[in-house]
Design a protein around this motif. Structure first.
Motif, PDB file in Angstrom:
ATOM      1  N   CYS A 164       0.760  -1.159   0.049  1.00  0.00           N
ATOM      2  CA  CYS A 164       0.266  -0.221  -0.013  1.00  0.00           C
ATOM      3  C   CYS A 164       1.001   1.136   0.013  1.00  0.00           C
ATOM      4  CB  CYS A 164      -0.981  -0.072   1.272  1.00  0.00           C
ATOM      5  SG  CYS A 164      -2.129   1.412   1.444  1.00  0.00           S
ATOM      6  N   VAL A 165       2.057   1.336   0.839  1.00  0.00           N
ATOM      7  CA  VAL A 165       2.972   2.484   0.712  1.00  0.00           C
ATOM      8  C   VAL A 165       3.406   2.683  -0.555  1.00  0.00           C
ATOM      9  CG1 VAL A 165       4.946   3.364   1.905  1.00  0.00           C
ATOM     10  CG2 VAL A 165       3.389   2.018   3.228  1.00  0.00           C
ATOM     11  N   ALA A 166       4.040   1.545  -1.194  1.00  0.00           N
ATOM     12  CA  ALA A 166       4.411   1.641  -2.281  1.00  0.00           C
ATOM     13  C   ALA A 166       3.671   2.205  -3.482  1.00  0.00           C
ATOM     14  CB  ALA A 166       5.050   0.459  -2.926  1.00  0.00           C
ATOM     15  N   ALA A 167       2.205   1.732  -3.436  1.00  0.00           N
ATOM     16  CA  ALA A 167       1.269   1.987  -4.568  1.00  0.00           C
ATOM     17  C   ALA A 167       0.853   3.688  -4.354  1.00  0.00           C
ATOM     18  CB  ALA A 167       0.048   1.152  -4.450  1.00  0.00           C
ATOM     19  N   MET A 168       0.551   3.970  -3.085  1.00  0.00           N
ATOM     20  CA  MET A 168       0.288   5.353  -2.771  1.00  0.00           C
ATOM     21  C   MET A 168       1.511   6.565  -3.160  1.00  0.00           C
ATOM     22  SD  MET A 168      -2.503   5.072  -1.736  1.00  0.00           S
ATOM     23  CE  MET A 168      -3.226   6.651  -0.804  1.00  0.00           C
ATOM     24  N   ALA A 169       2.690   5.960  -2.628  1.00  0.00           N
ATOM     25  CA  ALA A 169       3.910   6.716  -3.091  1.00  0.00           C
ATOM     26  C   ALA A 169       4.022   6.727  -4.617  1.00  0.00           C
ATOM     27  CB  ALA A 169       5.041   6.207  -2.465  1.00  0.00           C
ATOM     28  N   ASN A 170       3.836   5.803  -5.257  1.00  0.00           N
ATOM     29  CA  ASN A 170       3.812   6.079  -6.900  1.00  0.00           C
ATOM     30  C   ASN A 170       2.597   6.887  -7.446  1.00  0.00           C
ATOM     31  OD1 ASN A 170       5.159   5.147  -9.243  1.00  0.00           O
ATOM     32  ND2 ASN A 170       3.420   4.004  -9.567  1.00  0.00           N
ATOM     33  N   VAL A 171       1.795   6.724  -6.959  1.00  0.00           N
ATOM     34  CA  VAL A 171       0.510   7.313  -7.595  1.00  0.00           C
ATOM     35  C   VAL A 171       0.629   8.831  -7.331  1.00  0.00           C
ATOM     36  CG1 VAL A 171      -1.248   6.873  -5.892  1.00  0.00           C
ATOM     37  CG2 VAL A 171      -1.988   7.074  -8.468  1.00  0.00           C
ATOM     38  N   PHE A 172       1.018   9.030  -6.132  1.00  0.00           N
ATOM     39  CA  PHE A 172       0.968  10.615  -5.654  1.00  0.00           C
ATOM     40  C   PHE A 172       2.122  11.425  -6.182  1.00  0.00           C
ATOM     41  CE2 PHE A 172      -1.385   9.526  -1.471  1.00  0.00           C
ATOM     42  CZ  PHE A 172      -2.489   9.889  -1.890  1.00  0.00           C
ATOM     43  N   GLN A 173       3.091  10.365  -6.764  1.00  0.00           N
ATOM     44  CA  GLN A 173       4.123  11.178  -7.404  1.00  0.00           C
ATOM     45  C   GLN A 173       3.874  11.046  -8.983  1.00  0.00           C
ATOM     46  OE1 GLN A 173       8.251  11.010  -4.915  1.00  0.00           O
ATOM     47  NE2 GLN A 173       7.209   8.889  -5.110  1.00  0.00           N
ATOM     48  N   LEU A 232      -2.198   9.451 -16.126  1.00  0.00           N
ATOM     49  CA  LEU A 232      -3.506   9.669 -16.347  1.00  0.00           C
ATOM     50  C   LEU A 232      -4.262   8.765 -16.648  1.00  0.00           C
ATOM     51  CD1 LEU A 232      -3.583  13.358 -17.675  1.00  0.00           C
ATOM     52  CD2 LEU A 232      -4.231  12.610 -15.318  1.00  0.00           C
ATOM     53  N   SER A 233      -3.748   7.840 -17.711  1.00  0.00           N
ATOM     54  CA  SER A 233      -4.128   6.682 -18.065  1.00  0.00           C
ATOM     55  C   SER A 233      -4.366   5.455 -17.025  1.00  0.00           C
ATOM     56  CB  SER A 233      -3.417   5.924 -19.168  1.00  0.00           C
ATOM     57  OG  SER A 233      -3.750   4.832 -19.670  1.00  0.00           O
ATOM     58  N   PHE A 234      -3.326   5.545 -15.981  1.00  0.00           N
ATOM     59  CA  PHE A 234      -3.335   4.659 -14.946  1.00  0.00           C
ATOM     60  C   PHE A 234      -4.721   5.071 -13.938  1.00  0.00           C
ATOM     61  CE2 PHE A 234      -2.093   3.667 -10.435  1.00  0.00           C
ATOM     62  CZ  PHE A 234      -2.166   2.312 -10.575  1.00  0.00           C
ATOM     63  N   CYS A 235      -4.498   6.307 -13.854  1.00  0.00           N
ATOM     64  CA  CYS A 235      -5.591   6.875 -12.895  1.00  0.00           C
ATOM     65  C   CYS A 235      -6.961   6.740 -13.414  1.00  0.00           C
ATOM     66  CB  CYS A 235      -5.506   8.550 -12.752  1.00  0.00           C
ATOM     67  SG  CYS A 235      -4.167   8.988 -11.774  1.00  0.00           S
ATOM     68  N   ASP A 236      -7.178   6.529 -14.820  1.00  0.00           N
ATOM     69  CA  ASP A 236      -8.401   6.328 -15.381  1.00  0.00           C
ATOM     70  C   ASP A 236      -8.953   4.921 -14.911  1.00  0.00           C
ATOM     71  OD1 ASP A 236      -8.843   8.810 -16.570  1.00  0.00           O
ATOM     72  OD2 ASP A 236      -8.030   8.309 -18.279  1.00  0.00           O
ATOM     73  N   SER A 237      -7.916   3.891 -15.194  1.00  0.00           N
ATOM     74  CA  SER A 237      -7.951   2.591 -15.003  1.00  0.00           C
ATOM     75  C   SER A 237      -8.407   2.405 -13.419  1.00  0.00           C
ATOM     76  CB  SER A 237      -6.836   1.817 -15.237  1.00  0.00           C
ATOM     77  OG  SER A 237      -5.886   2.048 -14.246  1.00  0.00           O
ATOM     78  N   ILE A 238      -8.064   3.087 -12.544  1.00  0.00           N
ATOM     79  CA  ILE A 238      -8.360   3.018 -11.249  1.00  0.00           C
ATOM     80  C   ILE A 238      -9.804   3.643 -10.863  1.00  0.00           C
ATOM     81  CG2 ILE A 238      -8.014   3.692  -8.661  1.00  0.00           C
ATOM     82  CD1 ILE A 238      -6.070   1.364  -9.727  1.00  0.00           C
TER      83      ILE A 238
END
Length: 290
Positions: A164-173, A232-238
């Motif tokens: 979870c930490v890795a996923a959040m760090a990656n998406v926030f950055q 943004l493509s990744f954000c769209d998938s989520i």
């Protein structure tokens, strides 16, 4: 983890629900100093915590210093891998979970299920689960938690696991950091300004906002192939998965939303320390741990 734990009767009963060592407590105390600085501005209301013992013990250090209650959430728990037992949660639950939280002196906010006389812990992960699936599960669930808390003007601390930490760090950055390693008690401080009269919806979802991010204990290298378009493509998938879950009107999500609404009305709001800079408009800030 203490190397002798696996040989104990407790370790044999709960091999995946390990405690932290005294050194781990020292690291947690050090990380809490930074969180305490953030608390002076953000006025955190509670700690959202995985029910695994190592998270509870880490959260107990933060909770004691900041005098915060804890909300247990199974959906931010560890990845439920195939090597783990499939017939029961890999962590303590019911009476055993209550015993350890009492021992740690935690003030638990979870409602009690009248049929089982045990705490409601949210939606349990699906077995078996891979690490990428764990990443997605956390991002989908925390989208709901963070949006709800933003609307209720509550800043929170999240105490969870490496995926979870890795996923959040990656998406926030914005996908620009290639995660190499995470230390024990690695933290992600993610902040954005929430304007009360501005709609919280965004075309690409919560993670497409501009977040100010500060990490500790996370080794990253610059991903030269990362692009805003890919992010943004990744954000769209989520976001598609988030919308599908909202459309399903999941019972657990409704219960969590109702509980968060109640907490926003009943939990005291911490006052900034004397001489602290004036607090900005409420922002989502998410210190996390491994």
């Amino acid at each position: 983890m203490n190397g002798d734990y696996s040989a104990t009767a407790e370790g044999k009963l709960w091999p995946f629900d390990t405690p932290i060592t005294e050194q781990g407590y020292d690291v947690a105390r050090e990380a809490t100093k930074k969180i305490e600085e953030a608390h002076a501005k953000a006025a955190f209301r509670f700690i959202l915590c995985s029910p695994y013992r190592r998270c509870l013990e880490t959260a107990s250090v933060v909770a004691k210093v900041l005098d915060l209650p804890v909300l247990l959430d199974e959906e931010i728990g560890e990845v439920w891998e195939e090597k783990m037992p499939s017939d029961m949660p890999p962590h303590r639950y019911n009476k055993e979970l209550e015993e350890i939280t009492n021992k740690l002196g935690l003030r638990i906010l979870n409602a009690t299920d009248s049929s089982s006389n045990s705490w409601r812990l949210g939606r349990r992960p699906v077995y078996p689960e891979t690490i990428p699936q764990g990443h997605t599960r956390n991002l989908i669930h925390l989208d709901h938690v963070l949006e709800t808390c933003a609307k209720l003007r509550m800043n929170i601390i999240i105490c969870t696991h490496a995926p979870c930490v890795a996923a959040m760090a990656n998406v926030f950055q914005r996908g620009g950091g290639d995660m190499k390693s995470l230390d024990y008690c690695a933290t992600v401080f993610a902040t954005r300004t929430y304007m009360p009269n501005t709609p919280i919806t965004l075309k690409h979802g919560l993670y497409a906002y501009d977040w100010s991010v500060d990490t500790q204990g996370i080794a990253t290298s610059l991903d030269l192939e990362a692009t805003e378009e890919a992010h943004l493509s990744f954000c769209d998938s989520i976001n598609d998965k988030v919308r599908a879950r909202r459309a399903s009107q999941a019972y657990d999500d409704k219960l969590l939303q109702e509980l968060l609404q109640t907490l926003s009305r009943t939990l005291p709001r911490a006052k900034p320390k004397p001489n602290a800079p004036p607090a900005k408009l409420p922002a989502d800030t998410d210190p996390s741990r491994v």
